[in-house]
Every structure is written in C-alpha cells, then in structure tokens.
Design an enzyme around this catalytic site. Sequence first.
Site, mmCIF file in Angstrom:
data_model
loop_
_atom_site.group_PDB
_atom_site.id
_atom_site.type_symbol
_atom_site.label_atom_id
_atom_site.label_comp_id
_atom_site.label_asym_id
_atom_site.label_seq_id
_atom_site.Cartn_x
_atom_site.Cartn_y
_atom_site.Cartn_z
ATOM 1 N N GLU A 78 2.901 -36.046 -42.015
ATOM 2 C CA GLU A 78 2.865 -35.080 -43.286
ATOM 3 C C GLU A 78 1.544 -34.884 -43.856
ATOM 4 O OE1 GLU A 78 5.704 -33.293 -43.391
ATOM 5 O OE2 GLU A 78 6.940 -34.221 -42.130
ATOM 6 N N ARG A 88 20.079 -30.761 -49.089
ATOM 7 C CA ARG A 88 21.264 -30.036 -48.226
ATOM 8 C C ARG A 88 22.322 -30.866 -48.224
ATOM 9 N NH1 ARG A 88 21.528 -31.572 -42.964
ATOM 10 N NH2 ARG A 88 19.557 -32.958 -43.423
ATOM 11 N N CYS A 141 12.772 -37.791 -48.250
ATOM 12 C CA CYS A 141 11.528 -38.106 -47.754
ATOM 13 C C CYS A 141 10.656 -37.409 -48.816
ATOM 14 C CB CYS A 141 11.414 -37.611 -46.252
ATOM 15 S SG CYS A 141 12.499 -38.759 -45.132
ATOM 16 N N HIS A 165 7.298 -38.433 -40.148
ATOM 17 C CA HIS A 165 8.405 -38.242 -39.813
ATOM 18 C C HIS A 165 8.915 -38.457 -38.083
ATOM 19 C CE1 HIS A 165 10.244 -35.944 -43.337
ATOM 20 N NE2 HIS A 165 11.208 -36.941 -42.997
HETATM 21 N N1 PCA Z 1 15.066 -38.835 -43.614
HETATM 22 C C1 PCA Z 1 15.318 -37.917 -44.713
HETATM 23 C C2 PCA Z 1 15.703 -39.110 -46.002
HETATM 24 C C3 PCA Z 1 15.751 -40.424 -45.239
HETATM 25 C C4 PCA Z 1 15.244 -40.170 -43.839
HETATM 26 O O1 PCA Z 1 14.982 -41.207 -43.058
HETATM 27 C C5 PCA Z 1 14.335 -36.968 -45.235
HETATM 28 O O2 PCA Z 1 13.546 -36.590 -44.116
HETATM 29 O O3 PCA Z 1 14.358 -36.363 -46.086
#
Ligand code: PCA
Length: 219
Positions: A78, A88, A141, A165
Amino acid sequence: MKILVTGFDPFGGEKVNPAFEVLKKLKRNIAGAKISLLEVPTVFGESVAKVISAIEKQKPDVVLMIGQAGGRYEVTVERIGINIDDARIPDNKNNQPIDKPIDPEGPAAYFATVPVKAMVQAIRKSGVPASVSNTAGTFVCNHLLYGVLHYLAKNAPQVKAGFIHIPLLIEQAIGKTNMPSMGLKTMVTAIEAAITAVVSSSSKKASTKKPKSPQKVSS
Ligand code: PCA
C-alpha cells in the site's frame, strides 16, 4: 534493526486470516533484523491502540502491517492511508462507521514511509506476483495504516511504517467462484522478501546520501 510485524485476526465470517497465518510462519530474524509479531483485532480504534502500545513498549525501527484483501490476485504494497472510515461490513465488535473521518483534525492522507516500490520489486524477484496499491480501502486495514502513520508523524517520525495486503488462502477460496487465492508458503516468501527490501534500503540510506532516481514499476 527491529521490525514489528502485525497481522489481523479473522473477520467477515472467515475462519482464518492469511495475515495471521503468515505471521506464525515468519522467521524471527530476516536479513539481520529482529522480527517481533503482533496479532491485531479487526476492530476500529482497538487495532490502532494495540499497535501503538506495542510501538511504545518495543520501540521498533519499522512497523509492517499485514491484512487480508479478498478478491486481490497479487500481494499488494500500500502506498497511502486515507483519513476516512467507511465500513462495508461490521468489524469484529459490530462497529460500522460510515463516512467518518479517523481524526477530524488530521490531514487527508499519509504516504507509507517504507520503500513501497523496492518492496514490490523484491517480492516479484522472489517469484511472487506483486504490485503497488493506491488504496488500502476504507475498512480496518486503512484505518490502522492511517492511525499508525498519524501517530508516528507526531511522536516518532524516524520510525517507518507500511502495509501489505495479501489475497485469500487457497482453502478460503473453496466454494467462492472466481475468487483468487494464494498458498501460505508463497505468501511467506513474499513477506520475507519485502522485509529484506526494507532492511537493505535502510542500510543503503545509512551509507549514502545520494538522491534516488524515480523507480518505475510496471503495473
Ligand atoms: N483486512 C481488512 C481488515 C482486516 C483484514 O485483514 C481490510 O482490508 O480492511
């Protein structure tokens, strides 16, 4: 060098979170850096508080946060955290903020302070598909990424922070038609490569003051 690596717990009806599964398999020493691990609740507010308290206790040089991004095909590093919560689905404590600033006084966004492109390149070199992502979403996140960067900007600007991610694990994709997924070993390889890139970029920076030329990473 000390690196704090965090991973979220399962949310949204999933039994596992690949982020936490990766944490369990991670080496405790990567490229000479000491790795400490922290499980973080998928909860607005609490997630940031837990990571800040670990930062204050452990005083790491780098904080690397990991989360699940169902639907993504690649490991994504990111670039930015934005000042908004827009959930959501409810988090693990049933909070579902809509269009709510994380800090009404805070800036609109913070850039990750880890070397995003060097990390993407290192992950690709390790044999795993990866790319730069320009949105961490608007759920927990992004909330954690923004919250930690906001805290560090004010309290410990020398500490670097970033967010990766990862897709669903193969077993999580069973019964979900057309859902991309990745094996755990592949994810661990990717995260270790990314951490190695963070370590080597900080040791390069310590040894040279030359400005870096812009890095191209094809998407
Ligand atoms: N993914 C979510 C929150 C926790 C996770 O592992 C997100 O992308 O916001």
